[in-house]
Design an enzyme around this catalytic site. Structure first.
Site, mmCIF file in Angstrom:
data_model
loop_
_atom_site.group_PDB
_atom_site.id
_atom_site.type_symbol
_atom_site.label_atom_id
_atom_site.label_comp_id
_atom_site.label_asym_id
_atom_site.label_seq_id
_atom_site.Cartn_x
_atom_site.Cartn_y
_atom_site.Cartn_z
ATOM 1 C CG ASP A 58 5.008 2.933 -0.928
ATOM 2 O OD1 ASP A 58 4.163 2.310 -0.254
ATOM 3 O OD2 ASP A 58 5.946 2.380 -1.521
ATOM 4 C CB CYS A 164 2.004 -4.947 2.548
ATOM 5 S SG CYS A 164 3.083 -3.762 1.717
ATOM 6 C CE1 TYR A 168 3.935 -1.579 -3.714
ATOM 7 C CE2 TYR A 168 2.401 -2.308 -2.021
ATOM 8 C CZ TYR A 168 2.950 -1.291 -2.787
ATOM 9 O OH TYR A 168 2.511 0.002 -2.625
ATOM 10 C CE1 TYR A 194 7.871 -2.972 -3.776
ATOM 11 C CE2 TYR A 194 7.482 -1.445 -5.591
ATOM 12 C CZ TYR A 194 7.745 -1.679 -4.259
ATOM 13 O OH TYR A 194 7.897 -0.629 -3.390
ATOM 14 C CD GLU A 236 -1.031 -2.752 0.583
ATOM 15 O OE1 GLU A 236 -1.003 -1.997 -0.403
ATOM 16 O OE2 GLU A 236 -0.053 -2.905 1.334
#
Length: 568
Positions: A58, A164, A168, A194, A236
């Site tokens: 990540d 993204c 998340y 998140y 993703e």
């Protein structure tokens, strides 16, 4: 109104960002959520080495993400847009710092290079190529002549980055609920990051920016952003799917069970696979067949019943069915709710419903409504039958992988005509390997006689067929069974299967099930709990007649759980 609520109102239905998310989330969001990595993470069973590896991957991604923001800022023409992009880039830098602090807490040197995986590289290459203007044959941002051309590249870049942020934020909310069940969850800090309102605000901020940058674009250019958004969502999913795990995981089911064991999938058809019930479609074909015959002057081939009278007959039969079905349900319900599943009493109760279903079919046959249909018309209707979102993809994936994963698929249906089912699956390329168990019309030549070869017309018929198929397979090799259904007629099969999955929102199914002690629980929390039990090495993770049925919102969830995503 709070800032977050005001922003949410701005990113309303009709906005480009909202449309792109709705189009992508029905599949890719489910595929991401059900990846082995995220299920293990949610359960708290993920090993630290796997989480450290994920953080390192990540970090590679976030460095590229920050660089893409810089490139988008360079292309943006509006000062406010530049300021928004700059603020979003600073949030990514803070996220990178969090990664470094977490790695240091666990004794990992964040400066020690861990090479990016192929999935990480594929994603970062896509982002940076988009930010450089290499989109749909583009010539690159460094060769753009006008501010408008550069602004278009900024819009493309933001379109590729927004998924993204939104995904998340979605995962933070969906999976963060599991922290409430475990105050000492080892990955609490990850979920808190998140699920935080600050992160949701950042997601809304980039969505607002995407909407603003999209205003001046043509329909063709918006279509390009839509494709970039979808591609980013798929990447993703591939990124999460590529994370390394050492522990066993309950999903996808095709990989969890012993490869030597047969995986057997059973499914209902009407309103489980389809959007509309087939009985109404078949009745409409019959009415139109009479109408066409009358117009052509060939009434001697069919009964001389006027099409209007035939339609009235069908409406009366349909209304009678609905009214008496509800009366039948009321009759079979026990006076008190069972505290645990009472399968035997449920079976006895559904004997009443089974007799009702047989009598209802007899009334339809005696009415003559189903007489005079041409086989080609039935097949054409099957080809036009609309399947539920994600259903077609699931059955196509079954066809592609069933031999490799040692899997059988069976349709158990009340449908009056199996040929309609065959045509529906064949028309979308999903018939391969599908075993169909249903009723059949009888024909003289290619015209229906109005009679039905009655094979499966009640809940008892369905469950007996289920047991026969399962017993025959188990006599050869052990098997793990899944049943997918939507109605009371599926209830016994749902309970007999090792895993029962409910699609749709039938209140009658839930009312009857609950009264007989059946519990209904969303599939995702159920799998997280099973993952915890697997981690603790408890036996019987999936068990027939457990009394718990799992609900899903789409067939994409079913595919994600049983087969995994398209890249699995």
């Amino acid at each position: 109104m709070s800032t977050t609520s005001s922003s949410a109102a701005a990113v309303a239905e009709g906005s480009a960002a909202r449309r792109f998310w709705i189009a992508a989330s029905s599949r890719e969001a489910a595929f991401a959520t059900y990846t082995p990595f995220l299920l293990s993470l949610a359960a708290g069973s993920l090993r630290l080495d796997s989480f450290r590896h994920y953080l390192a991957q990540d970090a590679h991604f976030l460095h590229a993400f920050a660089r893409a923001y810089e490139m988008a800022e360079e292309c943006a023409d509006d000062d406010d847009d530049k300021a928004t992009i700059s603020a979003l880039r600073k949030a990514i830098v803070r996220e990178l710092n969090l990664h470094s602090s977490v790695l240091q807490e666990w004794g990992v040197d964040p400066t020690k290079e861990i090479p990016p995986s192929p999935a990480t590289t594929k994603y970062t290459d896509f982002l940076l190529a988009t930010a450089a203007g290499k989109v749909d044959g583009g010539k690159g941002s460094d060769k753009m002549a006008t501010p408008f051309e550069k602004t278009k590249i900024a819009a493309y870049t933001v379109g590729a980055m927004t998924p993204c942020m939104r995904l998340y934020a979605y995962l933070g909310k969906e999976l963060g609920v599991f922290l409430k069940q475990d105050e000492n969850h080892p990955y609490k800090k990850w979920f808190d990051t998140y699920a935080a309102t600050d992160f949701e605000s950042n997601a809304l901020q980039i969505e607002e920016l995407l909407d603003k940058l999209s205003v001046s674009l043509t329909g063709e250019e918006l279509e390009i952003i839509g494709k970039l958004y979808q591609q980013a969502m798929r990447l993703e999913v591939e990124f999460f799917s590529a994370q390394t795990l050492e522990e066993p995981v309950v999903a996808p089911l095709s990989r969890y069970r012993d490869p030597k064991d047969k995986l057997v999938i059973f499914s209902d058809f009407d309103l489980t696979c389809t959007v509309v019930d087939s009985s109404a479609i078949l009745a409409e074909i019959a009415i139109l067949s009479h109408q066409k015959a009358s117009q052509s002057g060939s009434d001697n081939v069919l009964d001389r019943t006027k099409s209007a009278d035939l339609r009235n007959s069908w409406n009366m039969l349909s209304n009678q069915y609905m009214e008496e079905h509800e009366q039948c349900i009321q009759k079979l319900l026990p006076p008190e709710e069972a505290k645990s599943v009472d399968y035997d009493q449920l079976y006895k109760g559904l004997e009443v419903l089974s007799e009702f279903e047989r009598q209802a079919n007899s009334r339809v046959i005696d009415s003559g409504v189903l007489r005079g249909m041409n086989l080609d018309d039935i097949r054409k209707a099957g080809e036009r039958l609309i399947l539920q979102d994600g259903c077609r993809n699931f059955f196509k994936k079954i066809g592609e992988t069933r031999e490799k994963v040692n899997l059988d698929i069976h349709i158990l249906s009340y449908c009056w005509c199996a040929e309609l089912i065959r045509s529906a699956f064949s028309s979308v390329g999903c018939l391969d390997g599908v075993n169909i168990h249903s009723n059949e019309f009888t024909f003289e030549g290619s015209v229906s006689t109005g009679h039905i070869n009655r094979k499966i017309e009640s809940p008892l018929d369905k469950v007996e067929k289920f047991k026969i198929i399962k017993s025959d397979l188990d006599s050869i090799t052990p098997s793990l069974s899944v049943y997918i259904g939507d109605s009371v007629g599926d209830l016994l099969c749902l309970l007999e299967a090792d895993v029962g999955i409910v699609v749709g929102s039938s209140t009658t199914l839930r009312r009857v099930g609950k009264q007989f002690g059946v519990s209904f629980a969303p599939l995702l929390p159920g799998l997280v709990e099973k993952q915890r039990r697997l981690w603790k090495q408890e036996a019987s993770i999936f068990k027939a007649r457990s009394g718990v049925l799992h609900t899903v919102s789409s067939w994409s969830e079913v595919q994600a759980f049983i087969l995994g995503n398209d890249s699995s």
